[in-house]
Design a protein around this motif. Structure first.
Motif, PDB file in Angstrom:
ATOM      1  N   PHE A   8     -38.193 -83.923   6.415  1.00 45.50           N
ATOM      2  CA  PHE A   8     -37.744 -84.056   6.910  1.00 45.50           C
ATOM      3  C   PHE A   8     -38.140 -83.593   8.807  1.00 45.50           C
ATOM      4  CE2 PHE A   8     -34.537 -84.823   4.038  1.00 45.50           C
ATOM      5  CZ  PHE A   8     -34.193 -86.256   4.109  1.00 45.50           C
ATOM      6  N   LEU A   9     -38.119 -82.588   9.148  1.00 45.02           N
ATOM      7  CA  LEU A   9     -39.084 -82.144   9.769  1.00 45.02           C
ATOM      8  C   LEU A   9     -40.015 -82.737  10.451  1.00 45.02           C
ATOM      9  CD1 LEU A   9     -38.802 -80.426  12.579  1.00 45.02           C
ATOM     10  CD2 LEU A   9     -40.898 -78.419  11.050  1.00 45.02           C
ATOM     11  N   VAL A  10     -41.503 -83.376   9.060  1.00 47.55           N
ATOM     12  CA  VAL A  10     -42.485 -84.477   9.834  1.00 47.55           C
ATOM     13  C   VAL A  10     -41.986 -86.028  10.450  1.00 47.55           C
ATOM     14  CG1 VAL A  10     -44.510 -85.355   8.937  1.00 47.55           C
ATOM     15  CG2 VAL A  10     -44.165 -82.485   8.463  1.00 47.55           C
ATOM     16  N   ALA A  24     -34.352 -89.526  14.983  1.00 49.26           N
ATOM     17  CA  ALA A  24     -35.226 -88.698  14.972  1.00 49.26           C
ATOM     18  C   ALA A  24     -34.099 -86.763  14.990  1.00 49.26           C
ATOM     19  CB  ALA A  24     -35.925 -88.507  16.210  1.00 49.26           C
ATOM     20  N   GLY A  25     -32.934 -87.820  15.639  1.00 46.86           N
ATOM     21  CA  GLY A  25     -31.623 -86.317  15.487  1.00 46.86           C
ATOM     22  C   GLY A  25     -31.646 -86.358  14.182  1.00 46.86           C
ATOM     23  N   THR A  26     -31.187 -87.226  13.335  1.00 47.32           N
ATOM     24  CA  THR A  26     -30.279 -87.186  11.915  1.00 47.32           C
ATOM     25  C   THR A  26     -31.354 -86.439  11.161  1.00 47.32           C
ATOM     26  OG1 THR A  26     -29.613 -89.428  12.367  1.00 47.32           O
ATOM     27  CG2 THR A  26     -29.750 -88.475  10.357  1.00 47.32           C
ATOM     28  N   ALA A  27     -33.034 -86.961  11.199  1.00 40.90           N
ATOM     29  CA  ALA A  27     -33.234 -86.136  10.483  1.00 40.90           C
ATOM     30  C   ALA A  27     -33.721 -84.140  10.455  1.00 40.90           C
ATOM     31  CB  ALA A  27     -34.979 -86.992  10.431  1.00 40.90           C
ATOM     32  N   ALA A  28     -33.521 -84.674  12.223  1.00 47.46           N
ATOM     33  CA  ALA A  28     -33.806 -83.230  12.338  1.00 47.46           C
ATOM     34  C   ALA A  28     -32.623 -82.118  11.615  1.00 47.46           C
ATOM     35  CB  ALA A  28     -34.279 -82.769  14.145  1.00 47.46           C
ATOM     36  N   GLY A  29     -31.678 -82.862  11.936  1.00 48.64           N
ATOM     37  CA  GLY A  29     -29.780 -82.163  11.660  1.00 48.64           C
ATOM     38  C   GLY A  29     -30.406 -81.799  10.246  1.00 48.64           C
ATOM     39  N   ILE A  30     -30.778 -82.596   9.150  1.00 47.87           N
ATOM     40  CA  ILE A  30     -31.051 -82.294   7.714  1.00 47.87           C
ATOM     41  C   ILE A  30     -31.675 -81.717   7.800  1.00 47.87           C
ATOM     42  CG2 ILE A  30     -31.975 -83.509   5.899  1.00 47.87           C
ATOM     43  CD1 ILE A  30     -30.645 -86.021   6.900  1.00 47.87           C
ATOM     44  N   ALA A  31     -32.688 -81.350   8.812  1.00 50.54           N
ATOM     45  CA  ALA A  31     -34.389 -80.247   8.036  1.00 50.54           C
ATOM     46  C   ALA A  31     -33.605 -78.924   8.363  1.00 50.54           C
ATOM     47  CB  ALA A  31     -35.389 -80.427   9.192  1.00 50.54           C
ATOM     48  N   LYS A  32     -32.683 -78.743   9.581  1.00 46.74           N
ATOM     49  CA  LYS A  32     -32.352 -77.449   9.228  1.00 46.74           C
ATOM     50  C   LYS A  32     -31.020 -76.874   8.971  1.00 46.74           C
ATOM     51  CE  LYS A  32     -31.808 -78.097  14.770  1.00 46.74           C
ATOM     52  NZ  LYS A  32     -30.914 -78.619  16.513  1.00 46.74           N
ATOM     53  N   ILE A  33     -30.382 -78.161   8.162  1.00 42.41           N
ATOM     54  CA  ILE A  33     -29.197 -77.823   7.672  1.00 42.41           C
ATOM     55  C   ILE A  33     -29.824 -77.284   5.835  1.00 42.41           C
ATOM     56  CG2 ILE A  33     -27.970 -78.762   6.201  1.00 42.41           C
ATOM     57  CD1 ILE A  33     -26.911 -80.134   7.824  1.00 42.41           C
ATOM     58  N   LEU A  34     -30.948 -77.987   5.633  1.00 42.61           N
ATOM     59  CA  LEU A  34     -31.567 -77.506   4.497  1.00 42.61           C
ATOM     60  C   LEU A  34     -32.895 -75.992   5.005  1.00 42.61           C
ATOM     61  CD1 LEU A  34     -33.498 -80.827   3.184  1.00 42.61           C
ATOM     62  CD2 LEU A  34     -31.681 -79.423   2.105  1.00 42.61           C
ATOM     63  N   PHE A  35     -33.255 -75.721   6.348  1.00 37.13           N
ATOM     64  CA  PHE A  35     -33.444 -74.687   6.344  1.00 37.13           C
ATOM     65  C   PHE A  35     -33.177 -73.423   5.773  1.00 37.13           C
ATOM     66  CE2 PHE A  35     -35.324 -71.571   9.053  1.00 37.13           C
ATOM     67  CZ  PHE A  35     -36.387 -71.076   8.530  1.00 37.13           C
ATOM     68  N   VAL A  36     -31.577 -73.863   6.001  1.00 36.75           N
ATOM     69  CA  VAL A  36     -30.754 -72.749   6.544  1.00 36.75           C
ATOM     70  C   VAL A  36     -30.750 -72.567   5.105  1.00 36.75           C
ATOM     71  CG1 VAL A  36     -28.205 -72.033   7.445  1.00 36.75           C
ATOM     72  CG2 VAL A  36     -29.801 -73.401   9.260  1.00 36.75           C
ATOM     73  N   VAL A  37     -30.274 -73.465   4.708  1.00 36.14           N
ATOM     74  CA  VAL A  37     -29.768 -73.271   3.399  1.00 36.14           C
ATOM     75  C   VAL A  37     -30.891 -72.541   1.791  1.00 36.14           C
ATOM     76  CG1 VAL A  37     -29.294 -74.841   0.612  1.00 36.14           C
ATOM     77  CG2 VAL A  37     -28.127 -75.383   3.434  1.00 36.14           C
ATOM     78  N   PHE A  38     -31.475 -72.906   2.394  1.00 37.45           N
ATOM     79  CA  PHE A  38     -32.927 -72.131   2.055  1.00 37.45           C
ATOM     80  C   PHE A  38     -33.007 -70.801   1.818  1.00 37.45           C
ATOM     81  CE2 PHE A  38     -37.653 -70.407   3.023  1.00 37.45           C
ATOM     82  CZ  PHE A  38     -37.969 -70.369   1.494  1.00 37.45           C
ATOM     83  N   ALA A  39     -33.216 -70.610   3.667  1.00 41.64           N
ATOM     84  CA  ALA A  39     -33.048 -69.199   4.017  1.00 41.64           C
ATOM     85  C   ALA A  39     -31.679 -67.972   3.392  1.00 41.64           C
ATOM     86  CB  ALA A  39     -33.434 -69.019   5.258  1.00 41.64           C
ATOM     87  N   VAL A  40     -30.972 -68.944   3.303  1.00 42.52           N
ATOM     88  CA  VAL A  40     -29.531 -67.794   2.790  1.00 42.52           C
ATOM     89  C   VAL A  40     -29.951 -67.934   1.131  1.00 42.52           C
ATOM     90  CG1 VAL A  40     -27.136 -68.022   1.965  1.00 42.52           C
ATOM     91  CG2 VAL A  40     -27.887 -68.535   3.873  1.00 42.52           C
TER      92      VAL A  40
END
Length: 51
Positions: A8-10, A24-40
């Motif tokens: 999603f970042l790409v 771009a904004g939507t995909a970046a937002g999804i990428a941020k959410i998925l990264f936070v879920v991954f990190a947790v």
């Protein structure tokens, strides 16, 4: 999960270069959410393995 976040970042970067701001904004937002879920989930996995 991290793979989806990078994907999603790409997509966000390509959309931003092509001038599609909303996508771009939507995909970046999804990428941020998925990264936070991954990190947790990664931290929880480390903590459960340590016990």
């Amino acid at each position: 999960m991290l793979g989806w976040s990078i994907t999603f970042l790409v997509v966000a970067l390509i959309a931003a270069v092509l001038g599609f701001g909303g996508i771009a904004g939507t995909a970046a937002g999804i990428a941020k959410i998925l990264f936070v879920v991954f990190a947790v989930l990664f931290v929880v996995s480390l903590l459960r393995r340590a016990t």
